[in-house]
Write an enzyme that holds these catalytic residues in place. Structure first.
Site, PDB file in Angstrom:
ATOM      1  CB  SER A 189      -0.894   0.090   1.225  1.00  0.00           C
ATOM      2  OG  SER A 189      -0.056   0.038   2.390  1.00  0.00           O
ATOM      3  CG  HIS A 217      -3.996  -1.589   0.219  1.00  0.00           C
ATOM      4  ND1 HIS A 217      -4.448  -0.320   0.410  1.00  0.00           N
ATOM      5  CD2 HIS A 217      -3.584  -2.161   1.153  1.00  0.00           C
ATOM      6  CE1 HIS A 217      -4.405  -0.183   1.525  1.00  0.00           C
ATOM      7  NE2 HIS A 217      -3.809  -1.055   2.054  1.00  0.00           N
ATOM      8  CE  LYS A 248      -7.066  -0.924   3.800  1.00  0.00           C
ATOM      9  NZ  LYS A 248      -7.150   0.369   4.708  1.00  0.00           N
TER      10      LYS A 248
HETATM   11  C1  PLP Z   1      -2.076  -4.629   3.671  1.00  0.00           C
HETATM   12  C2  PLP Z   1      -3.194  -4.368   4.618  1.00  0.00           C
HETATM   13  N1  PLP Z   1      -3.790  -5.522   5.229  1.00  0.00           N
HETATM   14  C3  PLP Z   1      -4.558  -5.282   6.089  1.00  0.00           C
HETATM   15  C4  PLP Z   1      -5.311  -4.070   6.411  1.00  0.00           C
HETATM   16  C5  PLP Z   1      -6.361  -3.785   7.406  1.00  0.00           C
HETATM   17  O1  PLP Z   1      -7.436  -3.722   6.860  1.00  0.00           O
HETATM   18  P1  PLP Z   1      -8.670  -3.359   7.584  1.00  0.00           P
HETATM   19  O2  PLP Z   1      -8.830  -1.660   7.506  1.00  0.00           O
HETATM   20  O3  PLP Z   1     -10.001  -3.921   7.027  1.00  0.00           O
HETATM   21  O4  PLP Z   1      -8.658  -3.834   9.181  1.00  0.00           O
HETATM   22  C6  PLP Z   1      -4.652  -3.019   5.905  1.00  0.00           C
HETATM   23  C7  PLP Z   1      -5.128  -1.688   6.188  1.00  0.00           C
HETATM   24  O5  PLP Z   1      -4.925  -0.501   5.817  1.00  0.00           O
HETATM   25  C8  PLP Z   1      -3.672  -3.105   4.887  1.00  0.00           C
HETATM   26  O6  PLP Z   1      -3.301  -2.065   4.525  1.00  0.00           O
END
Ligand code: PLP
Length: 407
Positions: A189, A217, A248
């Site tokens: 990300s 992402h 997201k």
């Molecule tokens: C790569 C990645 N995995 C998992 C998550 C966690 O997602 P959530 O916001 O649904 O907890 C994020 C959150 O930014 C993330 O960037």
């Protein structure tokens, strides 16, 4: 013991390192995405454009999603009223899990309250299911995967980011008959780079390892039906466990894994992060299901998203700004130090009504502090022009070099 003094010291350390996080007080206005209202510290309210949101496609204000949520709210009320095992499973949860299993071409899916919890709970539970498990984890994996791997009590190996040769070395060094899982992301990300999914799957086949892919992402945004990069590259069937978020691109809340029926059954039965927590509200499950279903049939929205990201990157490059471009929707402009990054972010907000949060160490390495722009399908030419003009003026004002492209 002076606990307050210790709290002061802990917070003070963050201030000293320039890592203290402040919230910007914004209100999204329904139907106006990406426009919002910012309440200044003195109480004055200004219209702003959000350029750093993770509601990548504006689904958080999509009428299809909102209608589904209203309907579920009227039908069932606010909360789910229990854990999944004890009265907290509704038709909405089941419907969403079926929608997600279908999305990823898997037998089953399992909902969690967030993708963070889904990663943490699943990765920390796998060694209970496969005693002697070795987890191979990419060095830039998200904090939620790191936490899951750290807590799981099994053996762990960290391979250099996207370095397949290093992963091979680590796999070769271990006992050939040990159970193994390779955990990695599709789109990282902060830089927006993509992992070599096919090559990692080849190694998994060769060494008899399971594959665990975080598509947080990417879901909603890549692939013919929005199932992510693995779908786009026709590799979904080679991934044993796919992790995704509903918060997201799908614009709501919640996380999940999609996998075989047996894998989901085992995780469901062993993971404390699934068992001992209240399930998502039915309204949320209903909204997320509507969003997933909608985006399965919205290739034009995905295409517009990518077009806008390309326009923004092209214009930043034409200005000579040091951006990272890995061909995805994430547009990082490298500023290179926390002071200037914050200054730029503050001036964009205060003088131009443009909101982009500074990204600092430890989220990114020191010296690569950045503004991370996330264009959406509804950041139109007007918003893009305004941003370009503001960045042009401020970059000169802050005496920043228009350096070599960052990558
Ligand atoms: C790569 C990645 N995995 C998992 C998550 C966690 O997602 P959530 O916001 O649904 O907890 C994020 C959150 O930014 C993330 O960037």
């Amino acid at each position: 013991m002076d606990y307050t003094a210790k709290l002061d010291a802990a917070i003070g350390r963050l201030h000293d390192e320039g890592r203290y996080r402040t919230f910007i007080d914004i209100e999204r206005v329904n139907g106006q995405f990406p426009h919002a209202v910012w309440t200044r510290p003195d109480g004055a309210r200004d219209d702003i454009t959000v350029w750093c949101g993770n509601d990548y496609l504006g689904m958080g204000q999509n009428p299809v999603v909102l209608d589904a949520m209203h309907e579920a709210l009227d039908a069932t009320g606010a909360g789910s009223g229990g854990t999944r095992n004890i009265s907290g499973t509704t038709v909405y949860h089941k419907r969403l899990e079926a929608e997600l299993a279908d999305l990823h071409g898997k037998e089953a899916a399992l909902l969690f309250t967030s993708a963070y919890i889904a990663n943490d709970a699943t990765l920390s539970t796998l060694p209970k299911l496969f005693p002697g498990l070795i987890i191979y984890s990419d060095s830039l994996n998200h904090a939620s995967m790191i936490e899951g791997v750290r807590r799981n009590g099994g053996a762990k190996r960290i391979f250099r980011h996207n370095d397949v040769a290093h992963l091979r070395q680590l796999l070769e060094a271990d006992e050939s008959d040990a159970p193994k899982v390779i955990a990695f992301e599709s789109i990282y990300s902060m830089d927006g780079d993509i992992s070599p999914i096919a090559e990692i799957c080849d190694l998994a086949d060769e060494f008899g390892a399971l594959t665990y892919l975080d598509e947080v992402h990417a879901v909603g945004m890549y692939g013919p039906r929005g199932a992510g990069v693995a779908e786009r590259e026709r590799l979904m069937h080679r991934i044993d466990i796919i992790n995704g978020t509903l918060a997201k691109a799908y614009g709501v809340m919640g996380g999940y894994i999609a996998a075989s029926e047996k894998m989901c059954d085992a995780i469901r039965s062993y993971a404390p992060g699934f068992i001992f927590t209240t399930s998502l509200p039915p309204t949320v499950a209903a909204g997320a299901a509507a969003s997933v279903a909608f985006l399965k049939r919205a290739p034009e929205l995905r295409s517009l998203h990518q077009t806008n990201a390309t326009i923004l990157k092209t214009r930043f490059k034409a200005m000579g700004l040091p951006i990272i471009d890995h061909g995805t929707h994430i547009v990082p402009v490298i500023v290179g130090d926390p002071k200037h990054t914050k200054l730029l972010s503050d001036m964009l907000l205060e003088n131009y009504g443009i909101y982009v949060q500074p990204i600092n160490f430890p989220t990114v390495p020191r010296g690569t502090e950045r503004l991370r722009f996330t264009p959406s399908p509804v950041h139109g030419p007007k918003e893009i022009d305004k941003l370009i003009k503001a960045m042009d003026a401020l970059w000169s004002h802050c005496a920043l070099n228009r350096a070599e492209l960052a990558g």
